[in-house]
Scaffold this motif. Sequence first.
Motif, PDB file in Angstrom:
ATOM      1  N   ASP A   1       0.786  -1.231   0.000  1.00  0.00           N
ATOM      2  CA  ASP A   1       0.000   0.000   0.000  1.00  0.00           C
ATOM      3  C   ASP A   1       0.821   1.285   0.000  1.00  0.00           C
ATOM      4  N   VAL A   2       1.703   1.466   0.982  1.00  0.00           N
ATOM      5  CA  VAL A   2       2.423   2.725   1.132  1.00  0.00           C
ATOM      6  C   VAL A   2       3.228   3.082  -0.114  1.00  0.00           C
ATOM      7  N   CYS A   3       3.981   2.126  -0.629  1.00  0.00           N
ATOM      8  CA  CYS A   3       4.856   2.400  -1.780  1.00  0.00           C
ATOM      9  C   CYS A   3       4.079   2.769  -3.045  1.00  0.00           C
ATOM     10  N   PRO A   4       3.114   1.964  -3.475  1.00  0.00           N
ATOM     11  CA  PRO A   4       2.393   2.357  -4.685  1.00  0.00           C
ATOM     12  C   PRO A   4       1.623   3.663  -4.530  1.00  0.00           C
ATOM     13  N   THR A   5       1.103   3.916  -3.330  1.00  0.00           N
ATOM     14  CA  THR A   5       0.392   5.174  -3.105  1.00  0.00           C
ATOM     15  C   THR A   5       1.343   6.355  -3.230  1.00  0.00           C
ATOM     16  N   THR A   6       2.502   6.250  -2.580  1.00  0.00           N
ATOM     17  CA  THR A   6       3.472   7.343  -2.618  1.00  0.00           C
ATOM     18  C   THR A   6       4.011   7.561  -4.023  1.00  0.00           C
ATOM     19  N   LEU A   7       4.311   6.486  -4.734  1.00  0.00           N
ATOM     20  CA  LEU A   7       4.839   6.620  -6.095  1.00  0.00           C
ATOM     21  C   LEU A   7       3.796   7.199  -7.052  1.00  0.00           C
ATOM     22  N   THR A   8       2.539   6.885  -6.821  1.00  0.00           N
ATOM     23  CA  THR A   8       1.470   7.480  -7.627  1.00  0.00           C
ATOM     24  C   THR A   8       1.384   8.988  -7.379  1.00  0.00           C
ATOM     25  N   GLU A   9       1.524   9.380  -6.122  1.00  0.00           N
ATOM     26  CA  GLU A   9       1.485  10.809  -5.771  1.00  0.00           C
ATOM     27  C   GLU A   9       2.702  11.535  -6.339  1.00  0.00           C
ATOM     28  N   LEU A  10       3.860  10.900  -6.260  1.00  0.00           N
ATOM     29  CA  LEU A  10       5.059  11.516  -6.818  1.00  0.00           C
ATOM     30  C   LEU A  10       4.960  11.622  -8.339  1.00  0.00           C
ATOM     31  N   ALA A  11       4.377  10.613  -8.982  1.00  0.00           N
ATOM     32  CA  ALA A  11       4.235  10.648 -10.435  1.00  0.00           C
ATOM     33  C   ALA A  11       3.344  11.809 -10.869  1.00  0.00           C
ATOM     34  N   ALA A  12       2.326  12.106 -10.072  1.00  0.00           N
ATOM     35  CA  ALA A  12       1.453  13.240 -10.386  1.00  0.00           C
ATOM     36  C   ALA A  12       2.233  14.546 -10.336  1.00  0.00           C
ATOM     37  N   ALA A  13       3.163  14.638  -9.378  1.00  0.00           N
ATOM     38  CA  ALA A  13       4.015  15.827  -9.301  1.00  0.00           C
ATOM     39  C   ALA A  13       5.008  15.853 -10.458  1.00  0.00           C
ATOM     40  N   GLN A  14       5.589  14.698 -10.782  1.00  0.00           N
ATOM     41  CA  GLN A  14       6.570  14.625 -11.869  1.00  0.00           C
ATOM     42  C   GLN A  14       6.002  15.082 -13.205  1.00  0.00           C
ATOM     43  N   LYS A  15       4.731  14.794 -13.441  1.00  0.00           N
ATOM     44  CA  LYS A  15       4.108  15.198 -14.710  1.00  0.00           C
ATOM     45  C   LYS A  15       4.131  16.713 -14.884  1.00  0.00           C
ATOM     46  N   GLN A  16       4.130  17.432 -13.758  1.00  0.00           N
ATOM     47  CA  GLN A  16       4.122  18.893 -13.836  1.00  0.00           C
ATOM     48  C   GLN A  16       5.527  19.461 -14.034  1.00  0.00           C
ATOM     49  N   TRP A  17       6.541  18.603 -13.992  1.00  0.00           N
ATOM     50  CA  TRP A  17       7.919  19.054 -14.226  1.00  0.00           C
ATOM     51  C   TRP A  17       8.392  18.706 -15.632  1.00  0.00           C
ATOM     52  N   GLU A  18       7.606  17.974 -16.391  1.00  0.00           N
ATOM     53  CA  GLU A  18       8.083  17.425 -17.655  1.00  0.00           C
ATOM     54  C   GLU A  18       8.479  18.489 -18.665  1.00  0.00           C
ATOM     55  N   SER A  19       7.937  19.702 -18.520  1.00  0.00           N
ATOM     56  CA  SER A  19       8.278  20.769 -19.464  1.00  0.00           C
ATOM     57  C   SER A  19       9.633  21.409 -19.147  1.00  0.00           C
ATOM     58  N   LEU A  20      10.188  21.112 -17.972  1.00  0.00           N
ATOM     59  CA  LEU A  20      11.494  21.666 -17.616  1.00  0.00           C
ATOM     60  C   LEU A  20      12.601  20.965 -18.400  1.00  0.00           C
ATOM     61  N   PRO A  21      13.702  21.671 -18.685  1.00  0.00           N
ATOM     62  CA  PRO A  21      14.846  21.003 -19.332  1.00  0.00           C
ATOM     63  C   PRO A  21      15.358  19.863 -18.457  1.00  0.00           C
ATOM     64  N   ASP A  22      15.827  18.813 -19.085  1.00  0.00           N
ATOM     65  CA  ASP A  22      16.323  17.664 -18.328  1.00  0.00           C
ATOM     66  C   ASP A  22      17.443  18.056 -17.373  1.00  0.00           C
ATOM     67  N   SER A  23      18.216  19.072 -17.741  1.00  0.00           N
ATOM     68  CA  SER A  23      19.339  19.504 -16.906  1.00  0.00           C
ATOM     69  C   SER A  23      18.888  20.118 -15.589  1.00  0.00           C
ATOM     70  N   LEU A  24      17.619  20.529 -15.505  1.00  0.00           N
ATOM     71  CA  LEU A  24      17.097  21.164 -14.293  1.00  0.00           C
ATOM     72  C   LEU A  24      15.996  20.358 -13.613  1.00  0.00           C
ATOM     73  N   ARG A  25      15.406  19.440 -14.344  1.00  0.00           N
ATOM     74  CA  ARG A  25      14.209  18.741 -13.864  1.00  0.00           C
ATOM     75  C   ARG A  25      14.476  18.003 -12.550  1.00  0.00           C
TER      76      ARG A  25
END
Length: 215
Positions: free
Chosen positions: A83-107
């Motif tokens: 439970d804890v791991c998949p829930t946390t990784l799902t929440e982090l993935a939602a945040a990661q999607k909002q960084w995808e427009s940043l250059p890889d060097s800064l993301r």
Amino acid sequence: MFNRNVGIILAIALAAGLGLVLAQKVFGPGKTPVGGDSSIIFYGTPRTLPEFDLAQSDGTRLIPGELRGHWTLVFLGFTSCPDVCPTTLTELAAAQKQWESLPDSLRPRVVLVSVDPERDTPARLGEYAHAFHKDTIAATADIPSLERFATSLGMVFQKSPGKHFDENPDDYSMDHSASIAVLDPQGRLAGLMRPPFNPQAIATDLLKLTEKTAP
């Protein structure tokens, strides 16, 4: 290590409390590096991590230099986590999607470190992590190396045998810290996030931090 867990946990709690007090003295109430109500508890002085060497799912090594240049979130987990791991990784993935427009060097980076190397080969761990987000870094190591790395982040973990462990060596789970370590672009431990996590707050905070520290 596991026989000293209570003492270690108490020491970590004290260190976290002192870190928060120091951060408040340095930044003042409401004056954390991201301003306002942050999802991150910042320590007054970022702490340099001791040397570490973990195996990444792509066959390369995760060493201190690999984490420099980006804000990084490190989470301990394992692929059989119910439970804890998949829930946390799902929440982090939602945040990661909002960084995808940043250059890889800064993301900002997200690192999942498996504390179950007996079952989690680097390849299996990579498939698991990338199912949540393709950019998540997946790494593991032998138990002594993982213990040193976890302790340096102020975290703990231990094997928790199941009822039939004596007959079935695979009947176990892993108890581990549920917080997320926050590393600055110098690869230093700058703070931590405690559950429950808010993906929008995480995304906003990391975007602000990246903007403030971008060259």
